[in-house]
Design an enzyme around this catalytic site. Structure first.
Site, PDB file in Angstrom:
ATOM      1  N   SER A 112       0.834  -1.196   0.000  1.00 12.02           N
ATOM      2  CA  SER A 112       0.000   0.000   0.000  1.00 12.02           C
ATOM      3  C   SER A 112       0.879   1.261   0.000  1.00 12.02           C
ATOM      4  O   SER A 112       1.610   1.484  -0.956  1.00 12.02           O
ATOM      5  CB  SER A 112      -0.966  -0.071   1.196  1.00 12.02           C
ATOM      6  OG  SER A 112      -1.930   0.930   1.123  1.00 12.02           O
ATOM      7  N   ASP A 162     -10.288  -3.883  -5.232  1.00 10.75           N
ATOM      8  CA  ASP A 162      -9.607  -2.921  -4.349  1.00 10.75           C
ATOM      9  C   ASP A 162     -10.358  -1.585  -4.393  1.00 10.75           C
ATOM     10  O   ASP A 162     -10.431  -0.949  -5.449  1.00 10.75           O
ATOM     11  CB  ASP A 162      -8.149  -2.746  -4.829  1.00 10.75           C
ATOM     12  CG  ASP A 162      -7.307  -1.923  -3.856  1.00 10.75           C
ATOM     13  OD1 ASP A 162      -7.874  -1.091  -3.128  1.00 10.75           O
ATOM     14  OD2 ASP A 162      -6.083  -2.115  -3.847  1.00 10.75           O
ATOM     15  N   HIS A 193      -8.173  -4.497  -0.941  1.00 11.92           N
ATOM     16  CA  HIS A 193      -6.888  -3.832  -0.695  1.00 11.92           C
ATOM     17  C   HIS A 193      -6.023  -4.650   0.274  1.00 11.92           C
ATOM     18  O   HIS A 193      -4.794  -4.549   0.248  1.00 11.92           O
ATOM     19  CB  HIS A 193      -7.125  -2.428  -0.134  1.00 11.92           C
ATOM     20  CG  HIS A 193      -5.915  -1.540  -0.219  1.00 11.92           C
ATOM     21  ND1 HIS A 193      -5.398  -1.097  -1.417  1.00 11.92           N
ATOM     22  CD2 HIS A 193      -5.114  -1.030   0.751  1.00 11.92           C
ATOM     23  CE1 HIS A 193      -4.332  -0.349  -1.181  1.00 11.92           C
ATOM     24  NE2 HIS A 193      -4.129  -0.297   0.129  1.00 11.92           N
TER      25      HIS A 193
HETATM   26  C1  MLT Z   1      -1.299   5.933  -0.109  1.00  9.82           C
HETATM   27  O1  MLT Z   1      -1.673   6.911   0.515  1.00  9.82           O
HETATM   28  O2  MLT Z   1      -0.112   5.632  -0.308  1.00  9.82           O
HETATM   29  C2  MLT Z   1      -2.368   5.062  -0.670  1.00  9.82           C
HETATM   30  O3  MLT Z   1      -3.579   5.736  -0.679  1.00  9.82           O
HETATM   31  C3  MLT Z   1      -2.483   3.790   0.081  1.00  9.82           C
HETATM   32  C4  MLT Z   1      -2.771   4.035   1.528  1.00  9.82           C
HETATM   33  O4  MLT Z   1      -1.847   4.228   2.268  1.00  9.82           O
HETATM   34  O5  MLT Z   1      -3.944   4.018   1.913  1.00  9.82           O
END
Ligand code: MLT
Length: 212
Positions: A112, A162, A193
């Site tokens: 992520s 996701d 996700h």
């Molecule tokens: C981010 O902010 O890098 C992406 O939206 C993934 C997350 O951290 O939720």
């Protein structure tokens, strides 16, 4: 008097390091998601690459108390100036850790937010990583200069359902990495996700396939 909260952490970022127990195993750089820390991905790293050295920094940005690797303006909308600056800091941390711990260039395993800064490292500092496993990544930067990633192995694992990363966005990242001639494998798993057993199996097999 020194204020402990202002002390620079060792090598520039708070981190955990687990030395290799198997000779020639490729080191992994573990990059957690939003709200995680340097401890989160150690069990995953041990599962994906048994015996490999594990280097696991904590993101230096706090969002409502949750560590991240760079600032965002909203969900999926990144502060790109901050991201460029944090990617340079992470590249410097990796160089310092390689010298301090005697490590080869690591393969990043990022989830992520951690996958997104790993993707930024590939696009901005292509020599820093030996390869990358990007778990639920998205395009981190709207524009980057052409980059030479010739032959660098990159695995992207996306989730078909996701809610944070649209499929087209992950596909655009794969295309951008391929344009730099990275050896990209992009798989779309039947998940959201969050990580699933299929991620662990796919990523473990892919890392094993890299060889020493
Ligand atoms: C981010 O902010 O890098 C992406 O939206 C993934 C997350 O951290 O939720």
């Amino acid at each position: 008097m020194t204020n402990p909260s202002l002390r620079q952490p060792a090598l520039g970022l708070v981190h955990r390091f687990a030395p290799a127990t198997v000779a020639d195993a490729r080191p992994l750089l573990l990059l957690h998601g939003t709200g995680g820390d340097e401890n989160d991905l150690l069990p995953l790293g041990r599962t994906l690459a048994p015996g490999a050295a594990l280097l696991s920094p904590r993101g230096a940005v706090l969002e409502n108390g949750m560590p991240r690797f760079f600032r965002r303006l909203a969900e999926g909308v990144f502060d790109e100036a901050d991201l460029r600056h944090r990617a340079a800091d992470l590249a410097a941390f990796i160089a310092a850790a390689r010298a301090a711990y005697g490590l080869a260039a690591p393969v990043a395993v990022g989830f992520s937010n951690g996958a997104n800064i790993a993707a930024a490292l590939l696009l901005l500092h292509p020599d820093v990583l030996a390869g990358a496993v990007l778990l639920r990544p998205m395009v981190p930067l709207t524009r980057t200069d052409p980059v030479d990633l010739a032959g660098k192995p990159v695995l992207l694992l996306s989730g078909a359902a996701d809610p944070i990363v649209p499929a087209a966005n992950a596909g655009a990242l794969a295309a951008r990495l391929r344009a730099g001639r990275a050896a990209v494998t992009h798989e779309i798993l039947p998940s959201g996700h969050g990580l699933t057993q299929a991620d662990v199996e796919r990523a473990g097999a892919w890392i094993a396939g890299l060889g020493a």
